[in-house]
Design a protein around this motif. Structure first.
Motif, PDB file in Angstrom:
ATOM      1  N   ARG A  19       3.528  41.423  -4.558  1.00 53.03           N
ATOM      2  CA  ARG A  19       2.529  42.309  -5.165  1.00 53.03           C
ATOM      3  C   ARG A  19       1.786  43.134  -4.125  1.00 53.03           C
ATOM      4  O   ARG A  19       1.135  44.123  -4.451  1.00 53.03           O
ATOM      5  CB  ARG A  19       1.550  41.521  -6.018  1.00 53.03           C
ATOM      6  CG  ARG A  19       0.609  40.666  -5.237  1.00 53.03           C
ATOM      7  CD  ARG A  19      -0.239  39.788  -6.145  1.00 53.03           C
ATOM      8  NE  ARG A  19      -1.008  38.888  -5.323  1.00 53.03           N
ATOM      9  CZ  ARG A  19      -2.317  38.859  -5.292  1.00 53.03           C
ATOM     10  NH1 ARG A  19      -3.008  39.664  -6.043  1.00 53.03           N
ATOM     11  NH2 ARG A  19      -2.938  38.016  -4.506  1.00 53.03           N
ATOM     12  N   LEU A  20       1.879  42.743  -2.852  1.00 53.05           N
ATOM     13  CA  LEU A  20       1.222  43.492  -1.784  1.00 53.05           C
ATOM     14  C   LEU A  20       2.194  44.427  -1.063  1.00 53.05           C
ATOM     15  O   LEU A  20       1.807  45.127  -0.143  1.00 53.05           O
ATOM     16  CB  LEU A  20       0.582  42.537  -0.780  1.00 53.05           C
ATOM     17  CG  LEU A  20      -0.441  41.555  -1.348  1.00 53.05           C
ATOM     18  CD1 LEU A  20      -0.975  40.665  -0.253  1.00 53.05           C
ATOM     19  CD2 LEU A  20      -1.552  42.272  -2.071  1.00 53.05           C
ATOM     20  N   ALA A  21       3.467  44.421  -1.474  1.00 54.21           N
ATOM     21  CA  ALA A  21       4.483  45.286  -0.868  1.00 54.21           C
ATOM     22  C   ALA A  21       5.049  46.203  -1.953  1.00 54.21           C
ATOM     23  O   ALA A  21       6.016  45.865  -2.623  1.00 54.21           O
ATOM     24  CB  ALA A  21       5.599  44.439  -0.253  1.00 54.21           C
ATOM     25  N   PRO A  22       4.429  47.350  -2.170  1.00 51.96           N
ATOM     26  CA  PRO A  22       4.840  48.214  -3.280  1.00 51.96           C
ATOM     27  C   PRO A  22       6.202  48.851  -3.041  1.00 51.96           C
ATOM     28  O   PRO A  22       6.568  49.164  -1.916  1.00 51.96           O
ATOM     29  CB  PRO A  22       3.756  49.281  -3.307  1.00 51.96           C
ATOM     30  CG  PRO A  22       3.310  49.366  -1.896  1.00 51.96           C
ATOM     31  CD  PRO A  22       3.379  47.949  -1.374  1.00 51.96           C
ATOM     32  N   GLN A  51       1.625  50.892  -8.447  1.00 57.88           N
ATOM     33  CA  GLN A  51       2.096  49.732  -7.697  1.00 57.88           C
ATOM     34  C   GLN A  51       0.997  49.122  -6.830  1.00 57.88           C
ATOM     35  O   GLN A  51       1.158  48.009  -6.328  1.00 57.88           O
ATOM     36  CB  GLN A  51       3.280  50.119  -6.803  1.00 57.88           C
ATOM     37  CG  GLN A  51       4.456  50.674  -7.559  1.00 57.88           C
ATOM     38  CD  GLN A  51       5.089  49.622  -8.448  1.00 57.88           C
ATOM     39  OE1 GLN A  51       5.262  48.485  -8.030  1.00 57.88           O
ATOM     40  NE2 GLN A  51       5.411  50.009  -9.663  1.00 57.88           N
ATOM     41  N   CYS A  52      -0.096  49.820  -6.648  1.00 55.61           N
ATOM     42  CA  CYS A  52      -1.147  49.384  -5.729  1.00 55.61           C
ATOM     43  C   CYS A  52      -2.417  48.979  -6.473  1.00 55.61           C
ATOM     44  O   CYS A  52      -3.525  49.163  -5.970  1.00 55.61           O
ATOM     45  CB  CYS A  52      -1.444  50.499  -4.730  1.00 55.61           C
ATOM     46  SG  CYS A  52      -0.027  50.917  -3.713  1.00 55.61           S
ATOM     47  N   THR A  53      -2.270  48.406  -7.646  1.00 57.55           N
ATOM     48  CA  THR A  53      -3.448  48.046  -8.448  1.00 57.55           C
ATOM     49  C   THR A  53      -4.284  46.956  -7.784  1.00 57.55           C
ATOM     50  O   THR A  53      -5.506  46.937  -7.952  1.00 57.55           O
ATOM     51  CB  THR A  53      -3.040  47.591  -9.854  1.00 57.55           C
ATOM     52  OG1 THR A  53      -2.104  46.519  -9.741  1.00 57.55           O
ATOM     53  CG2 THR A  53      -2.437  48.728 -10.644  1.00 57.55           C
ATOM     54  N   PHE A  54      -3.666  46.052  -7.036  1.00 60.30           N
ATOM     55  CA  PHE A  54      -4.426  45.004  -6.347  1.00 60.30           C
ATOM     56  C   PHE A  54      -5.449  45.630  -5.406  1.00 60.30           C
ATOM     57  O   PHE A  54      -6.621  45.259  -5.410  1.00 60.30           O
ATOM     58  CB  PHE A  54      -3.474  44.087  -5.566  1.00 60.30           C
ATOM     59  CG  PHE A  54      -4.173  43.071  -4.714  1.00 60.30           C
ATOM     60  CD1 PHE A  54      -4.659  41.907  -5.276  1.00 60.30           C
ATOM     61  CD2 PHE A  54      -4.351  43.274  -3.352  1.00 60.30           C
ATOM     62  CE1 PHE A  54      -5.311  40.965  -4.497  1.00 60.30           C
ATOM     63  CE2 PHE A  54      -4.998  42.343  -2.565  1.00 60.30           C
ATOM     64  CZ  PHE A  54      -5.482  41.178  -3.144  1.00 60.30           C
ATOM     65  N   ASP A  84      -6.950  50.133   2.981  1.00 59.02           N
ATOM     66  CA  ASP A  84      -5.891  49.287   2.438  1.00 59.02           C
ATOM     67  C   ASP A  84      -5.206  49.939   1.240  1.00 59.02           C
ATOM     68  O   ASP A  84      -3.985  49.895   1.111  1.00 59.02           O
ATOM     69  CB  ASP A  84      -6.450  47.923   2.035  1.00 59.02           C
ATOM     70  CG  ASP A  84      -6.917  47.115   3.223  1.00 59.02           C
ATOM     71  OD1 ASP A  84      -6.467  47.403   4.362  1.00 59.02           O
ATOM     72  OD2 ASP A  84      -7.737  46.200   3.026  1.00 59.02           O
ATOM     73  N   TYR A  85      -5.993  50.580   0.378  1.00 60.57           N
ATOM     74  CA  TYR A  85      -5.435  51.254  -0.793  1.00 60.57           C
ATOM     75  C   TYR A  85      -4.552  52.437  -0.375  1.00 60.57           C
ATOM     76  O   TYR A  85      -3.427  52.589  -0.849  1.00 60.57           O
ATOM     77  CB  TYR A  85      -6.573  51.710  -1.706  1.00 60.57           C
ATOM     78  CG  TYR A  85      -6.127  52.477  -2.922  1.00 60.57           C
ATOM     79  CD1 TYR A  85      -5.252  51.928  -3.837  1.00 60.57           C
ATOM     80  CD2 TYR A  85      -6.597  53.765  -3.165  1.00 60.57           C
ATOM     81  CE1 TYR A  85      -4.843  52.633  -4.954  1.00 60.57           C
ATOM     82  CE2 TYR A  85      -6.208  54.469  -4.281  1.00 60.57           C
ATOM     83  CZ  TYR A  85      -5.332  53.899  -5.173  1.00 60.57           C
ATOM     84  OH  TYR A  85      -4.933  54.610  -6.273  1.00 60.57           O
ATOM     85  N   VAL A  86      -5.040  53.247   0.536  1.00 63.51           N
ATOM     86  CA  VAL A  86      -4.268  54.406   1.004  1.00 63.51           C
ATOM     87  C   VAL A  86      -3.010  53.952   1.746  1.00 63.51           C
ATOM     88  O   VAL A  86      -1.931  54.529   1.575  1.00 63.51           O
ATOM     89  CB  VAL A  86      -5.146  55.318   1.891  1.00 63.51           C
ATOM     90  CG1 VAL A  86      -4.326  56.394   2.562  1.00 63.51           C
ATOM     91  CG2 VAL A  86      -6.263  55.925   1.066  1.00 63.51           C
ATOM     92  N   THR A  87      -3.123  52.900   2.540  1.00 58.43           N
ATOM     93  CA  THR A  87      -1.966  52.370   3.266  1.00 58.43           C
ATOM     94  C   THR A  87      -0.914  51.862   2.301  1.00 58.43           C
ATOM     95  O   THR A  87       0.285  52.041   2.526  1.00 58.43           O
ATOM     96  CB  THR A  87      -2.407  51.242   4.222  1.00 58.43           C
ATOM     97  OG1 THR A  87      -3.359  51.778   5.136  1.00 58.43           O
ATOM     98  CG2 THR A  87      -1.226  50.676   4.987  1.00 58.43           C
ATOM     99  N   ALA A  93       5.379  55.462  -0.578  1.00 61.02           N
ATOM    100  CA  ALA A  93       5.904  56.834  -0.644  1.00 61.02           C
ATOM    101  C   ALA A  93       6.731  57.234   0.571  1.00 61.02           C
ATOM    102  O   ALA A  93       7.776  57.881   0.426  1.00 61.02           O
ATOM    103  CB  ALA A  93       4.742  57.814  -0.820  1.00 61.02           C
ATOM    104  N   GLN A  94       6.286  56.880   1.755  1.00 66.27           N
ATOM    105  CA  GLN A  94       6.947  57.369   2.965  1.00 66.27           C
ATOM    106  C   GLN A  94       8.424  56.979   3.088  1.00 66.27           C
ATOM    107  O   GLN A  94       9.238  57.833   3.430  1.00 66.27           O
ATOM    108  CB  GLN A  94       6.180  56.925   4.206  1.00 66.27           C
ATOM    109  CG  GLN A  94       4.973  57.784   4.514  1.00 66.27           C
ATOM    110  CD  GLN A  94       5.305  59.257   4.614  1.00 66.27           C
ATOM    111  OE1 GLN A  94       4.834  60.034   3.801  1.00 66.27           O
ATOM    112  NE2 GLN A  94       6.098  59.664   5.562  1.00 66.27           N
ATOM    113  N   PRO A  95       8.816  55.725   2.849  1.00 69.55           N
ATOM    114  CA  PRO A  95      10.237  55.403   2.998  1.00 69.55           C
ATOM    115  C   PRO A  95      11.131  56.181   2.036  1.00 69.55           C
ATOM    116  O   PRO A  95      12.256  56.550   2.386  1.00 69.55           O
ATOM    117  CB  PRO A  95      10.308  53.906   2.697  1.00 69.55           C
ATOM    118  CG  PRO A  95       8.947  53.395   2.894  1.00 69.55           C
ATOM    119  CD  PRO A  95       8.024  54.525   2.590  1.00 69.55           C
TER     120      PRO A  95
END
Length: 105
Positions: A19-22, A51-54, A84-87, A93-95
């Motif tokens: 859940r921490l690896a979107p 994907q980053c709701t946490f 943390d949210y932006v990261t 998105a980046q990959p």
């Protein structure tokens, strides 16, 4: 990385938490936009936000608590939850964009 005794003794290491690896599947519009020399990053980031709701919930909690804390200590911020949210969004998105560029394969 992070399993066993090294996982709890080494700062910054942790067990893999899905859940921490979107991750999302590559949207169809990425290749078309790159072919047309357009930047798909904004659209991909919008796809990644759910994907980053946490991290978004953590930021929201910080911002709501900050309203009361700021009266007592005006130097407090929500910088780290925002980072943390932006990261999280960037890590999703980046990959997708990078792996779609020509010359990567």
């Amino acid at each position: 990385m992070g399993g066993g005794i090294a996982g709890w003794l080494t700062p910054g290491w942790m067990n893999h938490e899905p859940r921490l690896a979107p991750h999302i599947h590559k949207p169809d519009f990425v290749d078309k936009m790159l072919k047309d020399a357009e930047d798909p990053k904004e659209m991909v980031m919008e796809e990644c936000k759910p994907q980053c709701t946490f991290w978004k919930d953590k930021l929201t909690r910080c911002e709501s608590q900050l309203e009361t804390v700021i009266k007592i200590n005006p130097t407090k911020t929500c910088l780290y939850p925002m980072r943390d949210y932006v990261t999280c969004i960037e890590a999703c998105a980046q990959p997708i964009i990078h792996n779609s560029l020509e010359g990567i394969q």
